[in-house]
Each structure stands twice: as C-alpha cells, then as structure tokens.
Design a protein around this motif. Structure first.
Motif, short mmCIF file in Angstrom:
data_model
loop_
_atom_site.label_atom_id
_atom_site.label_comp_id
_atom_site.label_asym_id
_atom_site.label_seq_id
_atom_site.Cartn_x
_atom_site.Cartn_y
_atom_site.Cartn_z
N ALA A 358 0.83 -1.25 0.02
CA ALA A 358 -0.28 -0.03 0.02
C ALA A 358 1.06 1.25 -0.09
CB ALA A 358 -0.79 0.04 1.29
N ARG A 359 0.26 2.57 -0.25
CA ARG A 359 1.02 3.76 -0.24
C ARG A 359 1.54 4.06 1.06
NH1 ARG A 359 -1.85 9.11 -2.03
NH2 ARG A 359 -3.07 8.78 0.06
N ASP A 360 2.86 4.29 1.03
CA ASP A 360 3.45 4.72 2.39
C ASP A 360 2.73 5.67 3.10
OD1 ASP A 360 5.47 5.85 4.42
OD2 ASP A 360 7.03 4.12 3.62
N PRO A 361 2.54 5.61 4.35
CA PRO A 361 1.90 6.72 5.07
C PRO A 361 2.47 7.94 5.10
CG PRO A 361 2.60 4.96 6.75
CD PRO A 361 2.96 4.42 5.31
N ASP A 362 3.88 7.82 4.91
CA ASP A 362 4.56 8.83 5.08
C ASP A 362 4.96 9.70 3.54
OD1 ASP A 362 4.82 8.94 7.98
OD2 ASP A 362 6.64 7.43 7.60
N TYR A 363 4.24 8.96 2.59
CA TYR A 363 4.64 9.45 1.29
C TYR A 363 4.36 11.06 1.28
CZ TYR A 363 3.77 10.39 -3.65
OH TYR A 363 3.71 10.73 -4.84
#
Length: 410
Positions: A358-363
């Motif tokens: 999934a997309r990195d939460p810190d993206y």
C-alpha cells in the motif's frame, strides 16, 4: 542523420593510454555514411590472446558466425569493425563478405585469416560490399598508431551521440597493467550475452581460457545488466584481446590471485561502458538504475528488475517525471517470478512511496516530484521474500526514441 548529444553524456572524454602491442587506424570507406569514418582497423602483436561472448539471437549476423569460429584458435592479429551496415540477414552473400574482409585484413596484417576478427553494426538486411575494404585496410595497417582511441570509438558509432571509452590501470607483480575499452550502442539494446559492440584491450599476459572465463563472468554483471528498449541485436559482440606485453609471467590459471585482480578491473571497466550505453539510449533524458532486493534468489531478482526496466509504461512515467509506483507494481507482477503483493515495498531514490502492498503513510508528493526532476533516477523494489538481489541500468522512453527509429533507414 545526426542527433543532439545526449544530456547524460560525460562532460569530458577520458584520455586512454597506449597499450603495447595495439595499433589503431580509422578510415572513410563510404559504406553508408558520408563525411565520417566508418571503418576501424586494430593491429595486434603476435601472440595476442582473445576471448569473446556473442548474441544469443537465433538470427545472428555473418560477422558473429565468423568470430565464433575464429575464437576457437585463441589468438588474434587484427580486428576490423565497420559501421553503417550490420551484414546481418544477408544469406550466403554475408558469409562471403566476411570471408573477403578477413582475407583483405590478413594480407594487410601479415597473418592468417583465422586470426582476424570482424564486427559490423548498422542496418540489417543490406548486403555489405567487401570490396570497399580493398586498399583501405592495407592503408590503415601502414599508418596505424597506438594513441587513436577516441577516433576508434567514433568510427564504430551508428545512432550513438558520443563515443564510449574507459580505462583502468592495476599493478601485478610490480608491473603496471593497462586495460582500455571502447563500445557502441544506443538502440536495440537488451544484451543476452554481451553487448552491442564492445572491445577491450590489455597488455596483461593471459591464457585464452582464463581470459574467456573472466570475461564471461564480468559480462554477466555488466553488459547483461543494461537495457534500452528490450530488443537484443543480431550483432552483439564483446571481444577482449590480451597482447601479453606487460613483461610478467603468463596468467595461466583462473585461480591465480592475479587473475582475480584482473577480473575485478575488467568488470569495473565493463560496468562503466555499460552505463555509458544506457546514458546514450536513443532519446534518453534520464539514466535509471533499477534495484530489486528481497527476491527468492539473485536470478529471480534480475528477471524482475529487467521486467521493470523494459516496461514502456515505467519508462514513459520516468520521462514525464511521474513517480507512478503503480506501474512498478505492474512490472513486478507480470515478471512471472515469486512475489507477494502485501510484502512489496517500492522506493524512488531514498523516498519510500509504497510499503507492504500500500502507499507509504509518510509519502510526500512534493518530495517525490522534486526527486523525479533529476537526471539520475533509482527505483528499488523490495519483494520481502528472501536475500536475492540484482541491479539493472536503463533510461527513460521519450518521443525522440520514436523519431530516431522512425527515420533510421530514411
């Protein structure tokens, strides 16, 4: 037609040293191009050993067939390379042209035809007129010099926008050992053995069998890790010549520590040349390193890396400076190798954009967009399955690639 020099080209060209036992000359034979050199002649000292690897294409060129056969002799006295015509898919006429070229070169060099190595690059399917070498190679042999490395690299160019050269120096048994290399290639680049055309020369005394072993291993980690467009040429040839003029005892065993040192220097040189090929990819504006880690083994990692590097969608996203990790996910998934969606992580440079499926939460879109504006891009896919890893070099895919290849025979 000529094309602007790649923005990824080196700012300066290296100055290659003289290698004893090697002399060079170039000429204009009018094979295809007008007003530029299109023939390279290299004279080699008696006793020169040779090794090579060639395309695995099932439709190899006539020069590849010739070199494979000549390689069995293990010695070389001359190399002839022409640009503008690949002498591939030319039937019996192609074989006759190579044989005639070797005869002319052997007469000029004063050696047997089996000691002549021939390579051709350019348009496929056009017969090569070997009579164009008459007088030219004899003249080249008469005026050959030891310091014409840049001229040699320019003579073998086709759609290349800059000459590709590299050099290394090491010390063995108190003697200075030199290695010089030249290469050409910008399109039809996905080596499956060697590369487009590349030639390496050293003054080290090395038995042919040892030279073959270290060349094959170095090639696997250099030229076989570069791709521009996923197409393997009919003409891919990598040859290494060892004149033995360094004045030390022959390296006759691959387990000799000197062989190991030579192998390290050779691989380092070939890596540089391979990266130059990717930097000159037709229409390239970005140099891309694809790293795959966490695969089940190294071979699997490389197949995944190649899948990413060859993906037109990944390459066009890079051209558009878009960190579209979804296309990287696609390329991983289609590779046919073990992968787990929920363990997959993807990074662009030091910026992790996706983690555990999934997309990195810190993206950060802003940080990633700024990174993608650079000329050198690194994509890393961590499969999270094991210790296998690999790296491959490629470039982006731009409109200029289509224009260059659309006009290639015009």
């Amino acid at each position: 037609m000529s094309h602007p020099v790649s923005p990824l080209a080196p700012k300066t060209l290296p100055s290659l040293p003289v290698i004893e036992g090697v002399v060079i000359a170039t000429a204009e034979a009018g094979i295809r191009y007008k007003g530029r050199t299109d023939v390279l002649y290299v004279g080699l000292a008696e006793g020169t050993r040779v090794a090579g690897v060639f395309t695995r294409s099932k439709c190899p060129s006539a020069p590849v067939d010739w070199c494979r056969s000549a390689l069995e002799g293990g010695s070389a006295r001359a190399l002839v390379v022409n640009s503008g015509n690949a002498n591939a898919f030319t039937g019996a006429k192609g074989a006759q042209a190579v044989s005639r070229t070797a005869e002319i070169a052997a007469r000029a060099a004063g050696c047997a035809t089996g000691e002549v190595f021939v390579a051709s690059t350019g348009v496929i399917g056009e017969p090569l007129d070997a009579s164009k070498f008459e007088g030219v190679l004899e003249d080249c042999a008469g005026r050959a010099r030891a310091d014409l490395w840049q001229e040699a690299a320019r003579a073998i160019m086709t759609t290349d926008t800059f000459p590709k050269l590299a050099t290394r120096t090491i010390e063995l048994d108190g003697a200075e050992i030199r290695l010089n290399g030249i290469a050409k290639g910008a399109g039809m680049i996905a080596p499956d053995m060697a590369t487009m055309l590349a030639f390496v020369f050293t003054d080290a005394p090395v038995a042919a069998a040892v030279l073959q072993e270290i060349l094959s291993e170095a090639n696997a980690r250099s030229f076989n890790c570069v791709t521009v467009d996923g197409d393997t040429s009919t003409s891919d040839t990598l040859l290494a010549f060892a004149t033995g003029k360094a004045g030390i005892a022959e390296i006759a065993d691959a387990q000799d520590p000197r062989a190991k040192s030579l192998a390290i220097a050779l691989e380092d040189l070939l890596v540089e040349l391979a990266q130059l090929v990717a930097r000159d990819g037709e229409g390239a504006r970005k140099f891309v390193t694809v790293r795959v880690v966490g695969a089940v083994d190294d071979a699997s990692a490389k197949r995944v890396a190649i899948s990413i590097a060859n993906s037109p969608l990944v390459k066009t996203a890079i051209a558009g400076e878009d960190a579209n990790w979804g296309r990287v996910v696609m390329a991983v998934g289609k590779a046919g190798e073990p992968a787990d969606r929920d363990r997959l992580s993807i990074s662009f440079g030091d910026i992790r954009v996706a983690k555990n499926g999934a997309r990195d939460p810190d993206y950060s879109e802003e940080a990633t967009s700024a990174y993608m504006e650079g000329e050198d891009i690194v994509i890393c896919a961590d499969l999270g399955l094991g210790d296998g890893e690999a790296r491959v070099w490629t470039c982006d895919l731009t409109k200029a690639y289509v224009e260059i290849n659309g006009d290639y025979r015009s």
